[in-house]
Design a protein around this motif. Structure first.
Motif, PDB file in Angstrom:
ATOM      1  N   LEU A   2       1.161  -1.195   0.180  1.00 41.73           N
ATOM      2  CA  LEU A   2      -0.368  -0.223  -0.192  1.00 41.73           C
ATOM      3  C   LEU A   2       0.747   1.766  -0.267  1.00 41.73           C
ATOM      4  N   GLN A   3       0.486   2.432  -0.480  1.00 35.17           N
ATOM      5  CA  GLN A   3       1.030   3.498  -0.646  1.00 35.17           C
ATOM      6  C   GLN A   3       0.292   4.707   0.489  1.00 35.17           C
ATOM      7  N   GLU A   4       1.493   4.690   1.135  1.00 27.73           N
ATOM      8  CA  GLU A   4       0.991   5.890   1.995  1.00 27.73           C
ATOM      9  C   GLU A   4       0.596   7.335   1.338  1.00 27.73           C
ATOM     10  N   LEU A   5      -0.187   7.528   2.280  1.00 29.88           N
ATOM     11  CA  LEU A   5      -1.047   8.685   1.386  1.00 29.88           C
ATOM     12  C   LEU A   5      -1.527  10.081   1.996  1.00 29.88           C
ATOM     13  N   ASN A   6      -1.400  11.010   1.444  1.00 29.62           N
ATOM     14  CA  ASN A   6      -0.635  12.106   2.310  1.00 29.62           C
ATOM     15  C   ASN A   6      -2.193  12.670   2.742  1.00 29.62           C
ATOM     16  N   LYS A   7      -2.178  13.056   4.476  1.00 30.99           N
ATOM     17  CA  LYS A   7      -3.221  12.712   4.846  1.00 30.99           C
ATOM     18  C   LYS A   7      -4.227  14.075   4.769  1.00 30.99           C
ATOM     19  N   LYS A   8      -3.286  15.493   4.080  1.00 28.94           N
ATOM     20  CA  LYS A   8      -3.802  16.897   4.030  1.00 28.94           C
ATOM     21  C   LYS A   8      -4.673  16.602   2.732  1.00 28.94           C
ATOM     22  N   ASP A   9      -3.412  16.396   1.676  1.00 30.87           N
ATOM     23  CA  ASP A   9      -4.394  16.232   0.231  1.00 30.87           C
ATOM     24  C   ASP A   9      -5.125  15.715  -0.117  1.00 30.87           C
ATOM     25  N   VAL A  10      -5.293  13.933   0.473  1.00 33.97           N
ATOM     26  CA  VAL A  10      -6.617  12.977   0.500  1.00 33.97           C
ATOM     27  C   VAL A  10      -7.866  14.240   1.279  1.00 33.97           C
ATOM     28  N   GLY A  11      -7.684  14.709   2.128  1.00 34.20           N
ATOM     29  CA  GLY A  11      -8.292  15.458   3.301  1.00 34.20           C
ATOM     30  C   GLY A  11      -9.725  14.833   4.654  1.00 34.20           C
ATOM     31  N   GLU A  12      -8.257  14.035   5.034  1.00 35.14           N
ATOM     32  CA  GLU A  12      -8.500  12.934   6.372  1.00 35.14           C
ATOM     33  C   GLU A  12      -9.808  13.735   7.506  1.00 35.14           C
ATOM     34  N   SER A  13      -9.279  14.655   7.762  1.00 41.34           N
ATOM     35  CA  SER A  13     -10.009  15.553   8.576  1.00 41.34           C
ATOM     36  C   SER A  13     -11.703  15.395   7.862  1.00 41.34           C
ATOM     37  N   ASN A  14     -11.968  15.099   6.675  1.00 41.94           N
ATOM     38  CA  ASN A  14     -13.455  15.243   6.569  1.00 41.94           C
ATOM     39  C   ASN A  14     -14.102  14.073   6.991  1.00 41.94           C
ATOM     40  N   PHE A  15     -13.169  13.023   7.095  1.00 41.62           N
ATOM     41  CA  PHE A  15     -13.959  11.655   7.456  1.00 41.62           C
ATOM     42  C   PHE A  15     -14.446  11.622   8.699  1.00 41.62           C
ATOM     43  N   TYR A  16     -15.738  10.949   9.184  1.00 37.80           N
ATOM     44  CA  TYR A  16     -15.235   9.945  10.830  1.00 37.80           C
ATOM     45  C   TYR A  16     -14.391   9.452  10.811  1.00 37.80           C
ATOM     46  N   PRO A  17     -13.755   9.946  11.915  1.00 38.25           N
ATOM     47  CA  PRO A  17     -12.286   9.332  12.244  1.00 38.25           C
ATOM     48  C   PRO A  17     -12.386   8.576  13.079  1.00 38.25           C
ATOM     49  N   THR A  18     -13.243   7.887  12.878  1.00 37.18           N
ATOM     50  CA  THR A  18     -12.814   6.013  13.491  1.00 37.18           C
ATOM     51  C   THR A  18     -12.445   5.544  12.207  1.00 37.18           C
ATOM     52  N   LEU A  19     -13.262   5.594  10.748  1.00 40.37           N
ATOM     53  CA  LEU A  19     -12.866   4.680  10.083  1.00 40.37           C
ATOM     54  C   LEU A  19     -11.899   5.528   8.804  1.00 40.37           C
ATOM     55  N   THR A  20     -11.507   6.229   9.641  1.00 37.44           N
ATOM     56  CA  THR A  20      -9.698   6.804   9.073  1.00 37.44           C
ATOM     57  C   THR A  20      -8.950   6.090   9.534  1.00 37.44           C
ATOM     58  N   LYS A  21      -9.184   5.794  11.585  1.00 41.15           N
ATOM     59  CA  LYS A  21      -8.093   5.416  12.172  1.00 41.15           C
ATOM     60  C   LYS A  21      -8.258   3.693  11.611  1.00 41.15           C
ATOM     61  N   ALA A  22      -9.773   3.429  10.764  1.00 36.53           N
ATOM     62  CA  ALA A  22      -8.935   1.929  10.434  1.00 36.53           C
ATOM     63  C   ALA A  22      -8.022   1.785   9.457  1.00 36.53           C
ATOM     64  N   TYR A  23      -7.558   2.616   9.081  1.00 33.58           N
ATOM     65  CA  TYR A  23      -6.303   2.900   7.636  1.00 33.58           C
ATOM     66  C   TYR A  23      -5.688   3.480   8.284  1.00 33.58           C
ATOM     67  N   THR A  24      -4.710   3.297   9.315  1.00 37.52           N
ATOM     68  CA  THR A  24      -4.166   3.796   9.591  1.00 37.52           C
ATOM     69  C   THR A  24      -3.137   3.087  10.224  1.00 37.52           C
ATOM     70  N   THR A  25      -2.081   3.375   9.787  1.00 35.78           N
ATOM     71  CA  THR A  25      -0.796   2.279  11.125  1.00 35.78           C
ATOM     72  C   THR A  25       0.663   3.220  11.435  1.00 35.78           C
ATOM     73  N   ASP A  26       0.929   3.264  12.711  1.00 38.54           N
ATOM     74  CA  ASP A  26       2.378   3.987  12.759  1.00 38.54           C
ATOM     75  C   ASP A  26       1.336   5.667  12.740  1.00 38.54           C
ATOM     76  N   GLY A  27       0.633   6.282  13.169  1.00 40.10           N
ATOM     77  CA  GLY A  27       0.513   7.380  12.345  1.00 40.10           C
ATOM     78  C   GLY A  27       0.123   7.878  10.569  1.00 40.10           C
ATOM     79  N   LYS A  28       0.172   6.891  10.324  1.00 37.90           N
ATOM     80  CA  LYS A  28       0.414   7.057   8.560  1.00 37.90           C
ATOM     81  C   LYS A  28      -1.140   6.098   7.885  1.00 37.90           C
ATOM     82  N   LEU A  29      -1.132   7.078   6.941  1.00 39.05           N
ATOM     83  CA  LEU A  29      -2.477   6.688   6.321  1.00 39.05           C
ATOM     84  C   LEU A  29      -2.307   5.846   5.269  1.00 39.05           C
ATOM     85  N   TYR A  30      -2.803   4.878   4.857  1.00 38.99           N
ATOM     86  CA  TYR A  30      -2.771   4.365   3.827  1.00 38.99           C
ATOM     87  C   TYR A  30      -4.070   3.301   3.440  1.00 38.99           C
TER      88      TYR A  30
END
Length: 424
Positions: A114-142
């Protein structure tokens, strides 16, 4: 969304063993994906399609993206997703982006594909936190969640009216429910005939039971991936389901000859069920059920339920990463997601989309949306599917009293851990 839990297959050890890790390409994709000019480029996406509405929704996404970017989108529809995507990864022919069930995310992330995604670029803050957490490892979004499904309590209004019981009397906790169910079942028996209608339907499946088994430090799966179902903390929580069965008012759909909760509820075989939002329109349109949707009950003083979500993952070895990221941003953007969920009937992974689509004004759907805040994502390491298979193989005997819960779960642990060891 009913597909969750049914499409989950055992991870193929042979395929996984030959996956080539893409460590050099797994750094955050910091290149700009804001460009809308990708004319002449081709994007390959990997998906599954559950019904005609989803097919139309996907077609709309593809045509809209092609028009916006000038790129060509090639869609690969998988019919046995988890097996086929692993084969494509092993053969270095994986799509540039693909659907990623939350339960499978740990596997893909561990393999380094999986390619690590830029959180700001994909707008991580717009989503339900529980859901983005499911695709996060060591603080990195995938991964970026595309939709969500949660559980809620469905109640048959007509049945409650017939037996003279107010819906307001339904307990808010499992502990109180155990005391309340026998009396309610007696009223159902009197009105409909002995055992013709059961008060409550439930599932013997970790996809439904995980959040209960994890209470107060319960760990159904150890950090090393081994099954831990026979541990004291898990067994203490599992006793809840045995107590439910002992009331004589709770049944599994299979136990009354039904395929699933929604079918049993729609057929008038049960008065209450805990089910996902996928049954909402089915109950209204197909079965014409008169029902009310209530929040999930609490257990040990804490409300809980399950979340089933699918996200978009980007291939670390993609040759068109800016285009792949542009796709993820486009399909999970506010206006595009609003159109998609309106077409498919799924729930959005963004609260602003839920508001824009006026879903929050529907009391029933709002219950499901609010459940994102207190529910547990269907995810627990790379061995979850294997452990769940063994759990399902043995839990029924323990709950029915044919053997002790300890013995049943010890057998489940032994079977699961043997399979896990063999796969290494």
């Amino acid at each position: 969304m009913k597909k969750f839990g049914k499409r989950l297959l055992s991870i193929g050890a042979t395929v996984a063993a030959v996956l080539t890790l893409a460590a050099c390409g797994n750094k955050s994709n910091s290149s700009s994906s804001d460009s809308t000019n990708f004319k002449g480029q081709n994007l390959k996406i990997g998906v599954w399609i559950g019904n005609d509405n989803e097919k139309k929704g996907m077609n709309d996404l593809i045509s809209g993206f092609e028009k916006k970017t000038g790129a060509k989108v090639t869609e690969k529809v998988y019919t046995d997703f988890n097996t086929q995507i692993q084969a494509d990864l092993a053969g270095h022919r994986a799509p540039d982006v693909w659907y990623m069930d939350s339960s499978m995310y740990p596997f893909f992330q561990k393999q380094g594909v999986l390619q690590e995604l830029n959180k700001k670029d994909v707008g991580e803050s717009n989503f339900y936190p529980t859901l983005t957490k499911a695709y996060t490892t060591d603080g990195k979004l995938y991964g970026v969640p595309k939709d969500t499904s949660t559980l809620a309590l469905y109640v048959n209004n007509d049945m409650f009216k017939k037996v003279g019981v107010s819906i307001d009397s339904i307990p808010k906790s499992y502990e109180d429910l155990l005391k309340w169910l026998p009396g309610f079942q007696a009223k159902l028996d009197k009105a409909y005939g002995k055992n013709k209608v059961k008060a409550w339907s439930y599932n013997q499946d970790l996809a439904r039971n995980l959040y209960i088994l994890e209470r107060n430090g319960g760990k159904p799966i150890k950090s090393n991936g081994n099954a831990n179902l026979s541990s004291d903390a898990v067994l203490k929580n599992l006793q809840l389901y045995k107590d439910l069965v002992a009331t004589g008012a709770a049944v599994t759909p299979k136990g009354i000859g039904q395929g699933d909760n929604g079918t049993a509820f729609g057929a008038g075989k049960v008065a209450m069920m805990e089910e996902g939002n996928w049954t909402y329109e089915v109950q209204k349109q197909q079965y014409k059920t008169n029902f009310t949707v209530l929040p999930m009950l609490s257990y040990e003083g804490k409300q809980g339920g399950m979340i089933f979500t699918v996200g978009w993952g980007e291939y670390a070895n993609s040759k068109v990463k800016p285009l792949a990221t542009a796709w993820i941003k486009y399909v999970t953007s506010k206006n595009v997601m609003k159109k998609y969920i309106t077409t498919t009937g799924t729930l959005p992974s963004r609260p602003d989309v839920a508001k824009a689509a006026d879903l929050t004004s529907d009391a029933s759907l709002k219950v499901h949306l609010d459940a994102n805040a207190y529910s547990t994502v269907w995810q627990d390491g790379t061995t979850l599917v294997t452990v769940n298979t063994s759990y399902q193989n043995f839990v029924a005997n323990g709950l029915a009293g044919k053997t002790t819960l300890k013995s049943a779960m010890k057998s489940a642990d032994d079977q699961a851990n043997a399979a896990i060891a063999k796969a290494k």
